[in-house]
Each structure stands twice: as C-alpha cells, then as structure tokens.
Design a protein around this motif. Structure first.
Motif, mmCIF file in Angstrom:
data_model
loop_
_atom_site.group_PDB
_atom_site.id
_atom_site.type_symbol
_atom_site.label_atom_id
_atom_site.label_comp_id
_atom_site.label_asym_id
_atom_site.label_seq_id
_atom_site.Cartn_x
_atom_site.Cartn_y
_atom_site.Cartn_z
ATOM 1 N N UNK A 53 11.934 -30.986 0.366
ATOM 2 C CA UNK A 53 12.605 -30.432 1.543
ATOM 3 C C UNK A 53 11.918 -29.149 1.986
ATOM 4 N N UNK A 54 11.899 -28.959 3.257
ATOM 5 C CA UNK A 54 11.280 -27.768 3.837
ATOM 6 C C UNK A 54 12.374 -26.802 4.281
ATOM 7 N N UNK A 55 12.750 -25.933 3.391
ATOM 8 C CA UNK A 55 13.737 -24.919 3.728
ATOM 9 C C UNK A 55 13.042 -23.822 4.529
ATOM 10 N N UNK A 56 13.617 -23.479 5.663
ATOM 11 C CA UNK A 56 12.964 -22.479 6.508
ATOM 12 C C UNK A 56 13.109 -21.064 5.944
ATOM 13 N N UNK A 57 14.232 -20.802 5.299
ATOM 14 C CA UNK A 57 14.460 -19.457 4.778
ATOM 15 C C UNK A 57 14.069 -19.408 3.305
ATOM 16 N N UNK A 58 13.126 -18.541 2.999
ATOM 17 C CA UNK A 58 12.632 -18.414 1.626
ATOM 18 C C UNK A 58 12.731 -16.957 1.182
ATOM 19 N N UNK A 59 12.919 -16.805 -0.111
ATOM 20 C CA UNK A 59 12.916 -15.466 -0.698
ATOM 21 C C UNK A 59 11.573 -15.279 -1.398
ATOM 22 N N UNK A 60 10.946 -14.163 -1.145
ATOM 23 C CA UNK A 60 9.641 -13.872 -1.717
ATOM 24 C C UNK A 60 9.780 -12.770 -2.758
ATOM 25 N N UNK A 61 9.172 -12.978 -3.916
ATOM 26 C CA UNK A 61 9.155 -11.930 -4.928
ATOM 27 C C UNK A 61 7.899 -12.074 -5.780
ATOM 28 N N UNK A 62 7.609 -11.032 -6.529
ATOM 29 C CA UNK A 62 6.415 -11.014 -7.381
ATOM 30 C C UNK A 62 6.848 -11.351 -8.806
ATOM 31 N N UNK A 63 6.149 -12.311 -9.377
ATOM 32 C CA UNK A 63 6.371 -12.723 -10.760
ATOM 33 C C UNK A 63 5.144 -12.312 -11.564
ATOM 34 N N UNK A 64 5.337 -11.408 -12.504
ATOM 35 C CA UNK A 64 4.244 -10.984 -13.380
ATOM 36 C C UNK A 64 4.301 -11.817 -14.649
ATOM 37 N N UNK A 65 3.175 -12.446 -14.978
ATOM 38 C CA UNK A 65 3.098 -13.276 -16.178
ATOM 39 C C UNK A 65 1.875 -12.882 -16.992
ATOM 40 N N UNK A 66 1.919 -13.204 -18.274
ATOM 41 C CA UNK A 66 0.746 -12.950 -19.107
ATOM 42 C C UNK A 66 -0.241 -14.107 -18.960
ATOM 43 N N UNK A 67 -1.392 -13.979 -19.592
ATOM 44 C CA UNK A 67 -2.440 -14.992 -19.458
ATOM 45 C C UNK A 67 -2.006 -16.355 -19.988
ATOM 46 N N UNK A 68 -1.221 -16.363 -21.057
ATOM 47 C CA UNK A 68 -0.755 -17.629 -21.626
ATOM 48 C C UNK A 68 0.138 -18.363 -20.642
ATOM 49 N N UNK A 69 1.090 -17.654 -20.036
ATOM 50 C CA UNK A 69 1.977 -18.275 -19.050
ATOM 51 C C UNK A 69 1.181 -18.743 -17.838
ATOM 52 N N UNK A 70 0.222 -17.932 -17.420
ATOM 53 C CA UNK A 70 -0.610 -18.317 -16.273
ATOM 54 C C UNK A 70 -1.422 -19.582 -16.582
ATOM 55 N N UNK A 71 -1.953 -19.652 -17.789
ATOM 56 C CA UNK A 71 -2.700 -20.845 -18.192
ATOM 57 C C UNK A 71 -1.801 -22.083 -18.186
ATOM 58 N N UNK A 72 -0.582 -21.949 -18.682
ATOM 59 C CA UNK A 72 0.361 -23.073 -18.664
ATOM 60 C C UNK A 72 0.663 -23.513 -17.231
ATOM 61 N N UNK A 73 0.863 -22.542 -16.353
ATOM 62 C CA UNK A 73 1.131 -22.858 -14.947
ATOM 63 C C UNK A 73 -0.071 -23.525 -14.285
ATOM 64 N N UNK A 74 -1.249 -23.027 -14.582
ATOM 65 C CA UNK A 74 -2.470 -23.597 -14.009
ATOM 66 C C UNK A 74 -2.681 -25.028 -14.492
#
Length: 108
Positions: A53-74
């Motif tokens: 679904x394409x919700x028009x209203x979105x909330x934007x925020x910054x998520x700080x993660x460590x390298x391990x979490x970033x690797x998992x996400x990637x």
C-alpha cells in the motif's frame, strides 16, 4: 564499532502503533526496531512479507544501527530484493504482531 545512520520513512499508521507498543513495553522506538532486526534477521529463518500500500503520510526518523545490524539489513535487502526501508517496515510490522498476541490489551 561504527554507527550507521539510516533515514527511515514509515506510514503514520504503523508509526503510531510502534509508538504505542514501544511505550507499553518500556522500549524506545529505536530499541524496539533494533531488537526486531536481531530477533528476526539473525536466525535467517524468518519469512518477511511486504506491504504494497502507498500511504501518502509518512513519518521520517533516523535509525542508528551498528555494523552488524546494518549487515543483516543489507543481506535481507539483497535476499528479498527490497529496500532497507521496506525491510525495516516489515520487521516493525512483524514485531508489532508478536506484541499484539502477547499484550492483547494494546488492541493492535
């Protein structure tokens, strides 16, 4: 260990549920998301589904993660052929579903 900053945009409806649930369990929203990342991606057994679904209203925020979490996400991003933003939203939804079963009074 380096910290990586990700700008995440999530639909307001999901953001509101995230805010309510994280407060109810005593986590910050960022901690809630970090736990979801490690809970669901470290075992590599979780099947993620994605909201189209394409919700028009979105909330934007910054998520700080460590390298391990970033690797998992990637890795998940590559595996599912989805953006990291979509992976994070899917993880939030999955963790919200878990807490709605554990804490039915949240009425999610």
């Amino acid at each position: 260990m380096n910290t990586i900053s990700l700008t995440i945009r999530i639909p307001m409806e999901i953001y509101n549920k995230l805010e309510l649930t994280s407060k109810s369990v005593g986590f910050t929203k960022v901690t809630f998301i970090r736990i979801a990342i490690f809970t669901y991606l470290s075992e590599n057994k979780t099947i993620l589904t994605f909201d189209k679904s394409e919700s028009s209203e979105k909330h934007r925020f910054v998520l700080n993660v460590n390298e391990t979490a970033y690797d998992l996400l990637t890795q998940a991003s590559n595996e599912y052929n989805q953006s990291i933003n979509s992976i994070v939203i899917s993880l939030i939804i999955k963790y919200l579903e878990f807490f709605s079963k554990v804490l039915p009074e949240l009425d999610l």
